[in-house]
Design a protein around this motif. Structure first.
Motif, PDB file in Angstrom:
ATOM      1  N   GLN A   1      15.032  24.934  -9.743  1.00 42.56           N
ATOM      2  CA  GLN A   1      16.256  24.124  -9.868  1.00 42.56           C
ATOM      3  C   GLN A   1      16.293  23.027  -8.806  1.00 42.56           C
ATOM      4  OE1 GLN A   1      19.122  27.221  -9.367  1.00 42.56           O
ATOM      5  NE2 GLN A   1      19.227  27.737 -11.523  1.00 42.56           N
ATOM      6  N   THR A   2      15.792  23.339  -7.614  1.00 41.50           N
ATOM      7  CA  THR A   2      15.770  22.345  -6.534  1.00 41.50           C
ATOM      8  C   THR A   2      14.904  21.148  -6.937  1.00 41.50           C
ATOM      9  OG1 THR A   2      16.069  24.078  -4.866  1.00 41.50           O
ATOM     10  CG2 THR A   2      15.197  21.976  -4.098  1.00 41.50           C
ATOM     11  N   ALA A   3      13.724  21.431  -7.495  1.00 42.68           N
ATOM     12  CA  ALA A   3      12.825  20.359  -7.925  1.00 42.68           C
ATOM     13  C   ALA A   3      13.486  19.513  -9.015  1.00 42.68           C
ATOM     14  CB  ALA A   3      11.517  20.960  -8.446  1.00 42.68           C
ATOM     15  N   LYS A   4      14.150  20.187  -9.932  1.00 48.18           N
ATOM     16  CA  LYS A   4      14.821  19.508 -11.039  1.00 48.18           C
ATOM     17  C   LYS A   4      15.887  18.534 -10.500  1.00 48.18           C
ATOM     18  CE  LYS A   4      16.841  20.941 -15.418  1.00 48.18           C
ATOM     19  NZ  LYS A   4      17.337  22.056 -16.223  1.00 48.18           N
ATOM     20  N   LEU A   5      16.654  19.022  -9.527  1.00 43.91           N
ATOM     21  CA  LEU A   5      17.708  18.187  -8.932  1.00 43.91           C
ATOM     22  C   LEU A   5      17.141  16.981  -8.193  1.00 43.91           C
ATOM     23  CD1 LEU A   5      20.423  20.493  -7.302  1.00 43.91           C
ATOM     24  CD2 LEU A   5      20.700  18.841  -9.139  1.00 43.91           C
ATOM     25  N   ILE A   6      16.030  17.190  -7.468  1.00 43.75           N
ATOM     26  CA  ILE A   6      15.435  16.070  -6.729  1.00 43.75           C
ATOM     27  C   ILE A   6      15.077  14.953  -7.710  1.00 43.75           C
ATOM     28  CG2 ILE A   6      13.384  15.333  -5.419  1.00 43.75           C
ATOM     29  CD1 ILE A   6      13.489  18.047  -3.963  1.00 43.75           C
ATOM     30  N   ARG A   7      14.519  15.316  -8.850  1.00 37.08           N
ATOM     31  CA  ARG A   7      14.148  14.302  -9.864  1.00 37.08           C
ATOM     32  C   ARG A   7      15.383  13.656 -10.483  1.00 37.08           C
ATOM     33  NH1 ARG A   7       8.872  13.052 -11.912  1.00 37.08           N
ATOM     34  NH2 ARG A   7       9.840  12.979 -13.980  1.00 37.08           N
ATOM     35  N   GLU A   8      16.375  14.466 -10.793  1.00 33.37           N
ATOM     36  CA  GLU A   8      17.543  13.931 -11.506  1.00 33.37           C
ATOM     37  C   GLU A   8      18.402  13.045 -10.615  1.00 33.37           C
ATOM     38  OE1 GLU A   8      19.478  17.413 -13.041  1.00 33.37           O
ATOM     39  OE2 GLU A   8      17.943  17.719 -14.592  1.00 33.37           O
TER      40      GLU A   8
END
Length: 382
Positions: free
Chosen positions: A212-219
């Motif tokens: 989820q952390t990686a997803k947020l960094i991209r979004e």
């Protein structure tokens, strides 16, 4: 010293397997006929170690996990103790795994077998009660970190500072572009290394949060960010792939590696590391990181009450101050982690400060560990 020296050893997890394998190699160079047996892992076996039980049997995590496996582990320790008291090796070396090894060492030492404990239990992190137990258990402690020997000297326990083998293995400088080329990663994209742990228990706690952390960094922050994830086993890789699926993060460019933690850290601008030896690897590669951890609530509460160190992560403990952020337990939300990682990525001046502090730590820990440890063992044998 008779012809074949018999050396019994017990290592409980991957970091111990690595330490012990280097020590076995250094001892074999000095004692070519020595035989090694006990409990160990694949790296020890590659050096000719005879593993009576595989190391996985001992790798548990936190108090709650330990209770679940208590009967099996206690059974192994009883059988091992009986075998060792029957054959009486020349020396016993417990490699880390203090909960398993210290009791065993105490019994062996009182029966007249020489005992060494390799890797000081983290008495600097826990209340001092443990040091009395260590005094009863061992003839000598081999300490990896410079803040440890004074604690033993104060209690008159023989101790040798041997440094940390990772500081010998990891070069003083790691060229980021060269590692990116080796892994076929783009030169100028933001790259984050994600190290969610080496054990299944850790992945069960951390994998979804990391995804989820990686997803947020991209979004929210860096739409072109890439994520390199070194995983040590098939099981942990499967757990991470499962987390990508359940978090619907199939779009996120994760690059999963088998092992190769040092390459992942070397290629990255910033890392997210679940506390443990990996935090030390990240420090020796001189990149900023966020240290995180989640364990069972009860285990965390017990640890909080027993600890007297303000830091969890080795890099901060060694520096004596918070050089890199620690975001633990309930604070370790994807939002908090993503924000902290991006902030580190953007702060190039801080990255230089961090690299300087970690370089100084690297020099202090670089001691030719296997040789120093082998010398201490041989001294004890004589």
């Amino acid at each position: 010293m008779g012809n074949a020296v018999r050396i019994a050893m017990v290592a409980g997890e991957a970091s111990g397997d690595l330490l012990a394998s280097h020590l076995i190699a250094a001892l074999k160079a000095r004692l070519p006929d020595a035989v090694f047996y006990g409990i160990g892992g694949p790296r020890m076996e590659a050096q000719g170690f005879d593993a009576w039980w595989p190391m996985e049997k001992l790798a548990v995590m936190g108090y709650v996990d330990a209770l679940k496996h208590y009967r099996e582990i206690a059974g192994i320790r009883r059988q091992l103790k009986k075998r060792l008291l029957d054959i009486r090796p020349d020396i016993f070396i417990g490699v880390d795994a203090p909960d398993f090894n210290l009791g065993l060492e105490t019994d062996l030492k009182s029966a007249g077998v020489k005992t060494i404990h390799y890797v000081s239990p983290s008495i600097w992190a826990w209340r001092g009660g443990r040091i009395k137990k260590i005094a009863r258990a061992v003839n000598r402690v081999l300490a990896l970190f410079p803040m440890e020997p004074p604690l033993y000297e104060k209690e008159r326990i023989p101790v040798t500072y041997v440094g940390h083998p990772l500081a010998d293995i990891i070069p003083l400088e790691t060229n980021k572009l060269a590692v990116r080329e080796k892994l076929a990663l783009p030169r100028d994209y933001p790259i984050f290394a994600l190290l969610p742990g080496s054990r299944q228990g850790e992945l069960a706690m951390m994998a979804e949060t990391f995804v989820q952390t990686a997803k947020l960094i991209r979004e929210r922050y860096l739409p072109n960010a890439l994520f390199v994830v070194p995983l040590t086993t098939r099981e942990t890789r499967l757990q991470f792939e499962m987390a990508i699926y359940t978090q619907q993060a199939g779009e996120v460019p994760f690059r999963l590696l088998f092992g190769h933690a040092q390459d992942a850290l070397g290629a990255a601008d910033v890392s997210l590391v679940a506390s443990g030896t990996a935090t030390l690897e990240a420090a020796l590669i001189k990149r900023p990181m966020v240290i995180t951890y989640k364990i069972a609530k009860l285990s965390y509460w017990i640890m909080k009450r027993m600890a007297y160190q303000p830091f969890v992560g080795l890099p901060n403990v060694l520096a004596g101050r918070e050089v890199v952020p620690e975001i633990l337990q309930d604070q370790a939300t994807p939002e908090n982690l993503a924000e902290a990682l991006v902030k580190l990525y953007e702060d190039k001046e801080n990255a230089e400060v961090v690299a300087d502090v970690f370089t100084e730590i690297h020099y202090r820990l670089r001691q030719n560990t296997a040789e120093k440890a082998a010398n201490a063992v041989i001294e004890c044998l004589n």
